[in-house]
Design a protein around this motif. Sequence first.
Motif, PDB file in Angstrom:
ATOM      1  N   ILE A  64       0.838  -1.203   0.000  1.00  0.00           N
ATOM      2  CA  ILE A  64       0.000   0.000   0.000  1.00  0.00           C
ATOM      3  C   ILE A  64       0.869   1.248   0.000  1.00  0.00           C
ATOM      4  O   ILE A  64       0.590   2.212  -0.704  1.00  0.00           O
ATOM      5  N   ILE A  65       1.951   1.223   0.765  1.00  0.00           N
ATOM      6  CA  ILE A  65       2.882   2.358   0.770  1.00  0.00           C
ATOM      7  C   ILE A  65       3.425   2.580  -0.641  1.00  0.00           C
ATOM      8  O   ILE A  65       3.443   3.711  -1.142  1.00  0.00           O
ATOM      9  N   GLY A  66       3.858   1.507  -1.293  1.00  0.00           N
ATOM     10  CA  GLY A  66       4.387   1.625  -2.661  1.00  0.00           C
ATOM     11  C   GLY A  66       3.356   2.170  -3.626  1.00  0.00           C
ATOM     12  O   GLY A  66       3.659   3.054  -4.447  1.00  0.00           O
ATOM     13  N   ALA A  67       2.135   1.676  -3.546  1.00  0.00           N
ATOM     14  CA  ALA A  67       1.079   2.143  -4.443  1.00  0.00           C
ATOM     15  C   ALA A  67       0.714   3.598  -4.150  1.00  0.00           C
ATOM     16  O   ALA A  67       0.507   4.389  -5.076  1.00  0.00           O
ATOM     17  N   ALA A  68       0.635   3.956  -2.879  1.00  0.00           N
ATOM     18  CA  ALA A  68       0.306   5.335  -2.519  1.00  0.00           C
ATOM     19  C   ALA A  68       1.400   6.291  -2.982  1.00  0.00           C
ATOM     20  O   ALA A  68       1.102   7.403  -3.432  1.00  0.00           O
ATOM     21  N   ARG A  69       2.641   5.849  -2.920  1.00  0.00           N
ATOM     22  CA  ARG A  69       3.760   6.709  -3.341  1.00  0.00           C
ATOM     23  C   ARG A  69       3.796   6.912  -4.849  1.00  0.00           C
ATOM     24  O   ARG A  69       4.400   7.881  -5.319  1.00  0.00           O
ATOM     25  N   ARG A  70       3.158   6.051  -5.617  1.00  0.00           N
ATOM     26  CA  ARG A  70       3.072   6.290  -7.062  1.00  0.00           C
ATOM     27  C   ARG A  70       2.200   7.519  -7.329  1.00  0.00           C
ATOM     28  O   ARG A  70       2.435   8.262  -8.272  1.00  0.00           O
ATOM     29  N   ASP A  71       1.180   7.736  -6.482  1.00  0.00           N
ATOM     30  CA  ASP A  71       0.312   8.905  -6.615  1.00  0.00           C
ATOM     31  C   ASP A  71       0.823  10.104  -5.825  1.00  0.00           C
ATOM     32  O   ASP A  71       0.597  11.242  -6.206  1.00  0.00           O
ATOM     33  N   LEU A  72       1.499   9.813  -4.724  1.00  0.00           N
ATOM     34  CA  LEU A  72       1.937  10.865  -3.810  1.00  0.00           C
ATOM     35  C   LEU A  72       3.337  10.502  -3.302  1.00  0.00           C
ATOM     36  O   LEU A  72       3.478   9.955  -2.207  1.00  0.00           O
TER      37      LEU A  72
ATOM     38  N   HIS B 241       5.862   6.640   5.641  1.00  0.00           N
ATOM     39  CA  HIS B 241       5.340   5.392   6.197  1.00  0.00           C
ATOM     40  C   HIS B 241       4.312   5.687   7.285  1.00  0.00           C
ATOM     41  O   HIS B 241       3.225   5.097   7.312  1.00  0.00           O
ATOM     42  N   GLN B 242       4.675   6.581   8.200  1.00  0.00           N
ATOM     43  CA  GLN B 242       3.793   6.888   9.328  1.00  0.00           C
ATOM     44  C   GLN B 242       2.466   7.449   8.865  1.00  0.00           C
ATOM     45  O   GLN B 242       1.414   7.111   9.409  1.00  0.00           O
ATOM     46  N   THR B 243       2.490   8.288   7.842  1.00  0.00           N
ATOM     47  CA  THR B 243       1.251   8.860   7.330  1.00  0.00           C
ATOM     48  C   THR B 243       0.354   7.778   6.745  1.00  0.00           C
ATOM     49  O   THR B 243      -0.863   7.792   6.926  1.00  0.00           O
TER      50      THR B 243
END
Length: 137
Positions: free
Chosen positions: A31-39, A44-46
């Motif tokens: 989920i972190i990896g996927a979220a970082r593609r958009d943002l 991690h904490q967020t």
Amino acid sequence: MLRGAALRVTRPRVAVLGAVFAHPHADTDSIIGAARRDLPEVSHQTVYDALRALTSAGLVRRIQPSGSVARYESRVGDNHHHVVCRSCGAIADVDCAVGDAPCLTASDDRGYAVDEAEVTYWGLCPDCSAARSPDRL
């Protein structure tokens, strides 16, 4: 969805919610990896904070099959179960158990007001099963 759950709409929450919808049964790192593609700047904490808020609000569901890390899914509001591959760890949704006893009827509920039942089926997914079949050895 966020406003409907009385949550503030923030870019991290939108990115995390989108990641959970796009990747059912994903672990936190995915989920972190996927979220970082958009943002790309999301920490991690967020992401952890967003997952906690989304889970508490009932927008996502946290599951943790035995021996696995926590996973998140967007299918909420029903009493579905999961089937987990013992070999590769793949997870799929399974609708409510059927048979003689409905899935919300415990043989002895000990006085509890049962509102959810959690069942996990274990086995081999079709790919792992095919890989182990005698004609492929």
